[in-house]
Scaffold this motif. Structure first.
Motif, PDB file in Angstrom:
ATOM      1  N   HIS A   1       0.978  -1.236   0.013  1.00  0.00           N
ATOM      2  CA  HIS A   1      -0.080   0.101  -0.087  1.00  0.00           C
ATOM      3  C   HIS A   1       0.754   1.194   0.004  1.00  0.00           C
ATOM      4  CE1 HIS A   1      -2.256   2.995   2.565  1.00  0.00           C
ATOM      5  NE2 HIS A   1      -2.876   3.144   1.196  1.00  0.00           N
TER       6      HIS A   1
ATOM      7  N   LEU B   1      -1.311  -0.780  -4.227  1.00  0.00           N
ATOM      8  CA  LEU B   1      -2.431  -0.510  -3.723  1.00  0.00           C
ATOM      9  C   LEU B   1      -2.621   1.096  -3.451  1.00  0.00           C
ATOM     10  CD1 LEU B   1      -5.470  -1.110  -2.690  1.00  0.00           C
ATOM     11  CD2 LEU B   1      -4.628  -1.681  -0.523  1.00  0.00           C
ATOM     12  N   TYR B   2      -3.449   1.601  -3.714  1.00  0.00           N
ATOM     13  CA  TYR B   2      -3.655   3.087  -3.469  1.00  0.00           C
ATOM     14  C   TYR B   2      -5.023   3.700  -3.960  1.00  0.00           C
ATOM     15  CZ  TYR B   2      -2.599   3.242  -8.660  1.00  0.00           C
ATOM     16  OH  TYR B   2      -2.555   3.286  -9.690  1.00  0.00           O
ATOM     17  N   PRO B   3      -5.641   4.753  -3.318  1.00  0.00           N
ATOM     18  CA  PRO B   3      -6.932   5.078  -3.786  1.00  0.00           C
ATOM     19  C   PRO B   3      -6.825   5.689  -5.062  1.00  0.00           C
ATOM     20  CG  PRO B   3      -5.765   6.652  -2.136  1.00  0.00           C
ATOM     21  CD  PRO B   3      -4.963   5.547  -2.072  1.00  0.00           C
TER      22      PRO B   3
ATOM     23  N   ARG C   1      -7.838   1.644  -5.690  1.00  0.00           N
ATOM     24  CA  ARG C   1      -9.157   1.097  -5.160  1.00  0.00           C
ATOM     25  C   ARG C   1     -10.245   2.206  -5.586  1.00  0.00           C
ATOM     26  NH1 ARG C   1     -11.420   2.772   0.036  1.00  0.00           N
ATOM     27  NH2 ARG C   1     -12.884   1.484   0.985  1.00  0.00           N
TER      28      ARG C   1
ATOM     29  N   TRP D   1     -11.888  -6.896   1.471  1.00  0.00           N
ATOM     30  CA  TRP D   1     -10.897  -7.653   0.864  1.00  0.00           C
ATOM     31  C   TRP D   1     -11.363  -7.991  -0.623  1.00  0.00           C
ATOM     32  CZ3 TRP D   1      -5.669  -7.710   1.252  1.00  0.00           C
ATOM     33  CH2 TRP D   1      -5.065  -8.513   0.298  1.00  0.00           C
TER      34      TRP D   1
ATOM     35  N   CYS E   1     -11.976  -5.606  -3.327  1.00  0.00           N
ATOM     36  CA  CYS E   1     -10.756  -4.962  -3.929  1.00  0.00           C
ATOM     37  C   CYS E   1      -9.923  -6.039  -4.722  1.00  0.00           C
ATOM     38  CB  CYS E   1     -10.058  -4.342  -2.622  1.00  0.00           C
ATOM     39  SG  CYS E   1     -10.782  -2.982  -1.979  1.00  0.00           S
TER      40      CYS E   1
ATOM     41  N   ASP F   1       1.695  -2.314   4.483  1.00  0.00           N
ATOM     42  CA  ASP F   1       1.138  -1.041   4.765  1.00  0.00           C
ATOM     43  C   ASP F   1       2.327  -0.244   4.741  1.00  0.00           C
ATOM     44  OD1 ASP F   1      -0.352   1.240   5.294  1.00  0.00           O
ATOM     45  OD2 ASP F   1      -1.295   0.477   7.081  1.00  0.00           O
TER      46      ASP F   1
ATOM     47  N   SER G   1       2.501   3.220   4.170  1.00  0.00           N
ATOM     48  CA  SER G   1       2.140   4.426   4.565  1.00  0.00           C
ATOM     49  C   SER G   1       2.084   4.524   6.358  1.00  0.00           C
ATOM     50  CB  SER G   1       0.598   4.861   4.027  1.00  0.00           C
ATOM     51  OG  SER G   1       0.210   6.163   4.516  1.00  0.00           O
TER      52      SER G   1
ATOM     53  N   TRP H   1      -6.683   1.288   5.645  1.00  0.00           N
ATOM     54  CA  TRP H   1      -5.691   0.620   4.916  1.00  0.00           C
ATOM     55  C   TRP H   1      -5.177  -0.522   5.770  1.00  0.00           C
ATOM     56  CZ3 TRP H   1      -6.361   1.398  -0.030  1.00  0.00           C
ATOM     57  CH2 TRP H   1      -7.091   2.469  -0.413  1.00  0.00           C
TER      58      TRP H   1
ATOM     59  N   LEU I   1      -7.501  -3.221   6.275  1.00  0.00           N
ATOM     60  CA  LEU I   1      -7.983  -4.047   5.194  1.00  0.00           C
ATOM     61  C   LEU I   1      -6.862  -4.929   4.718  1.00  0.00           C
ATOM     62  CD1 LEU I   1      -9.353  -4.402   2.508  1.00  0.00           C
ATOM     63  CD2 LEU I   1      -8.061  -2.483   1.370  1.00  0.00           C
ATOM     64  N   LEU I   2      -5.650  -4.563   5.149  1.00  0.00           N
ATOM     65  CA  LEU I   2      -4.653  -5.460   4.652  1.00  0.00           C
ATOM     66  C   LEU I   2      -4.351  -6.674   5.732  1.00  0.00           C
ATOM     67  CD1 LEU I   2      -1.884  -2.953   3.316  1.00  0.00           C
ATOM     68  CD2 LEU I   2      -3.414  -4.298   2.310  1.00  0.00           C
TER      69      LEU I   2
END
Length: 835
Positions: free
Chosen positions: A429, A459-461, A484, A524, A527, A538, A540, A546, A549-550
């Motif tokens: 992410h 992964l990113y928005p 996402r 999950w 996505c 993750d 970030s 996030w 989610l992960l």
């Protein structure tokens, strides 16, 4: 005061109501004998789903099935609906309604030739067949311009599908395997069976007569004439302007018709889905435009000649063995803008750049074509194309698909898998894709990973921030993107309960409460479908969504990165508010559920181990330094463009040029204008320096909540002519390379990327002392001074006196050490997973 209009409020209420309805139906039992179909976003009963539907409807052993079709609103579907009005096994729902979401959530079988919307998340027990809608000639997926954004929802659908249908080996390898990067990840089955819709082209005399009758009913009166189909692809720059080149298309169609004997031949127009609705309303298209409601492949079965350009329709037509003319007047522009998988010189037919040339080619084929034969197969390119693209289109593709998907019979069929790979899979992410140090560090890391050793996904928005950053700085082409799209499913009441629990400090319900656990498991799946990863990261480390989610990855080890003194960040105030306190408390509460907590320097790991010991075991706090992209930094530093956001770029360029010509010493800093960066200390220190050396100037690059207070301080100290606030720059390196000395005045940092970047550019560097500064650069690279205004001023004066040299930094050696440390982190994860 912003007032939301009643129309906006009504739309939001409707969306919330539909979301609640969808959440309700997702809790209901599946209808085990129901098949739900959608084609081209509800544009009609069309393409492969239509061919499969008709075959299922007629199959004697599938009479127990009920069939639901999703159609868009509008009267154009009335005839289709009326045709099945007396059949209790067939029903219709309007796309986007409560009936639609009920069918999407409760049907056991799902069939689509494009994509279900972002709300779609396959439930356990559902079987999803994605047939797609054609072998691609144009670039697809990540090969397209803006590919990561364009591919986002399609990739989501593909990885959720139990079955993907392939027309030919080229489609399997080039589109699914490469363009959508399913190779090494997709856990479903690729069915190599040809296309069911092409079955419709194998017409007996009765079926051909029926097809001609459909055209007659649509106003296309053939009589005894033979049919030429003109099928140009859509060229509009936006799907909101699909009629962009309709005038040219209709003129070309008329020219083709004029080249033929009108008593023997008729040229009908078949348009792309995006343009059909616009053309249908034009008087000059009446009587020549083939309606969407008529299956394209039925028309191709009747047609004697096809004229097209970049449309995948020609792949289907190859199965007839009849001639194709390619009319490509804008080939160079189109190829540059969109990209093609095949050189025009290898296309199976004449390639014409003018309408006169195309008309002449059509006329030549018309003169040579008889009712039952074609000269086209004599052409080597045509025969080669048939072998490559329609090897399995024999009129029985639908039967093979039904065997596999609905009867569960795999024996004797061509089935492919993509999930066998020796490379460990990594999902990382990247963060919110904002122009900051974390994003830079994430990009540097991902681009440094050896893709021969690891299969890498990010992964990113999805959104404009990601699109902008990826345009300026694309990731390596081998990296798979999960942008996402959409938001979480689930009851609004459950989401409200989750938010309340977070406020009350009950932050781990996603791992303890069955209902919320299922909510995150479902996200999950929404996505990533059935994807599995060996390592989930993750990078970030700031976002509760996030992190949660992960942690719901069904497989693999899980790691989270810590880029700062996280406890200090949780207490950081901006305009009097604790901006991270609540969100970071949620993240902290999940720390012990991660296998490793990775700080970006050993000193920072010690700080976080000391300050966050109540949240995780001490042995989980480890470190790995950030990578730096020296090659790109130097290239951007040499650029003339600053990428100004707050003022005309020319003004800033002129100001820098004037300062350099004046002989002023340029001090520069780069960072968000926020409390922890403490640019106020730097401005105050510069005031002391400037009082002694007026031929000096301070440049502060960045934006943030403290800009107004910093501007007030600059004015108060009489420095408005000597301090420049540039605002945010998309290329700060161009400004840094024009300065002489980089100064950092932060209260605390993790591993400040900006120091590495300044060292790459060879600037002299001065930094105040904070706990992690010793790990930021090799010894002797920067002058470190105490965290006071006076000490910082003395350091800057030392540079003016020639006592601070330009930094010498081997970024390649640094990166080798950094990426090796990252690989050791993954090995730590592996050992944790094994135990």
């Amino acid at each position: 005061m912003n007032v939301t209009s009643p129309a906006v409020v009504l739309r939001r209420v409707k969306r919330a109501a539909l979301a609640q309805v969808h959440a309700h139906y997702r809790t209901q039992p599946l209808a085990p004998r129901t098949v739900f179909y959608e084609s081209f976003g509800g544009n009609g009963m069309l393409c492969n789903p239509e061919a499969i539907f008709r075959s299922l409807l007629q199959a004697s052993d599938q009479q127990q099935l009920k069939h639901i079709w999703a159609l868009s609103s509008g009267r154009e579907h009335d005839a289709t609906i009326a045709k099945f009005a007396g059949n209790p096994r067939v029903s219709f729902v309007r796309r986007g309604t409560t009936g639609y979401y009920r069918a999407l959530a409760t049907s056991r079988f799902l069939v689509n030739n494009a994509t279900f919307p972002p709300e779609f998340s396959k439930r356990p027990g559902q079987i999803y067949l994605n047939t797609w809608h054609g072998t691609p000639l144009k670039h697809m997926g990540f090969d397209m311009p803006d590919g990561p954004m364009e591919a986002a929802n399609t990739l989501r659908n593909f990885v959720a599908a139990d079955y993907l249908l392939s027309q030919n080996p080229f489609m399997t390898e080039t589109m699914y395997g490469s363009a959508y990067k399913l190779d090494g990840l997709y856990r479903g089955t690729v069915i190599e069976a040809g296309y069911p819709r092409v079955d419709l082209q194998f017409l007996d005399s009765d079926a051909a007569a029926s097809g001609r009758h459909l055209l007659d009913d649509a106003g296309i009166t053939l009589g005894g004439r033979r049919l030429v189909v003109f099928a140009p692809t859509w060229r509009g720059a936006s799907f909101n302007r699909p009629d962009e080149n309709l005038d040219e298309i209709l003129e070309a169609r008329s020219a083709l018709q004029q080249s033929l004997d009108p008593t023997r031949w008729f040229v009908a127009l078949k348009l792309h889905q995006a343009a059909h609705a616009q053309a249908a309303g034009r008087a000059d298209a009446r009587g020549v435009l083939i309606p969407n409601a008529i299956p394209t492949n039925t028309v191709l079965g009747i047609a004697e000649i096809l004229v097209t350009d970049y449309s995948s329709i020609f792949f289907d037509f190859l199965a007839t063995g009849r001639p194709i003319v390619f009319f490509t007047p804008d080939h160079d522009d189109y190829a540059d803008a969109r990209g093609l998988y095949q050189d025009p010189s290898r296309l199976p037919g004449p390639v014409c750049v003018t309408i006169d040339h195309a008309a002449a080619a059509v006329a030549t084929f018309a003169d040579a074509t008889s009712a039952d034969t074609s000269t086209a197969d004599a052409d080597d390119r045509y025969a080669e194309a048939r072998r490559a693209y329609v090897p399995w289109d024999d009129g029985h593709a639908a039967e093979r698909v039904i065997d596999i998907v609905f009867r569960g019979t795999n024996a004797g069929h061509r089935l492919r898998r993509f999930d066998s790979t020796s490379r460990p899979t990594v999902l990382l992410h990247l963060g919110g894709m904002r122009p900051n140090g974390i994003t830079t560090a994430a990009f540097n890391l991902v681009n440094s990973i050896d893709q021969m050793r690891f299969d890498v996904s990010v992964l990113y928005p999805a959104g404009p921030l990601a699109r902008h950053i990826l345009t300026d700085r694309p990731l390596d082409a081998g990296i798979r993107h999960f942008a996402r799209v959409g938001g979480m499913n689930g009851s609004k009441w459950l989401h409200a309960k989750r938010r309340l629990a977070d406020r009350l400090g009950r932050t781990s319900l996603d791992l303890s409460d069955p209902a919320e656990y299922a909510l995150w498991d479902d996200e999950w799946t929404r996505c990533f479908g059935d994807s599995e990863f060996d390592h989930v990261i993750d990078f970030s480390g700031y976002g509760p969504i996030w992190a949660r989610l992960l942690l719901h990855s069904p497989t693999g080890s899980r790691t989270i990165w810590l880029h700062n003194d996280m406890a200090a960040d949780a207490q950081r105030r901006v305009n009097g508010k604790l901006v991270h306190a609540r969100s970071l408390k949620v993240v902290f509460s999940h720390y012990n559920d991660f296998d490793a907590l990775v700080s970006v320097s050993p000193a920072l790991a010690a700080i976080n181990r000391r300050n966050l010991g109540e949240w995780a075991a001490a042995e989980k706090f480890i470190s790995a330094p950030n990578c730096v992209d020296g090659e790109q930094i130097r290239a951007l530093g040499a650029s003339a463009s600053f990428g100004c956001a707050d003022e005309p770029e020319q003004d800033l360029e002129e100001r820098f040029e004037q300062l350099r010509e004046s002989g002023d010493t340029l001090f520069i800093t780069v960072g968000r204008l926020s409390t922890e960066k403490n640019q106020a200390r730097l401005i105050s220190a510069f005031a002391l320096v400037h009082a002694r050396q007026s031929a000096s100037h301070l440049v502060i690059v960045g934006s943030g909540p403290l800009r107004a207070s910093l501007e007030a301080l600059i004015e108060e100290l009489g420095l408005t002519a000597s301090v420049t606030l540039t605002g945010e720059l998309s290329n700060p390196y161009a400004a840094m390379s024009r300065a002489h000395c980089f100064v950092l005045s932060s209260d605390y940092e993790g591993q400040p990327m900006v120091l590495l970047e300044a060292a790459v550019l060879g600037l002299a560097i001065i930094s105040v002392d904070f706990e992690t500064v010793a790990d930021a650069l090799p010894p002797g690279t920067a002058l470190i001074v105490p965290q006071t205004v006076e000490a910082l001023a003395e350091g800057m004066a030392a540079y003016l006196a020639g006592a601070v040299s330009a930094a010498r930094f081997d970024d390649e050696a640094h990166n080798r050490e950094a990426i090796d440390a990252f690989y050791r982190v993954l090995d730590v994860e592996r050992r944790v997973q094994e135990h």
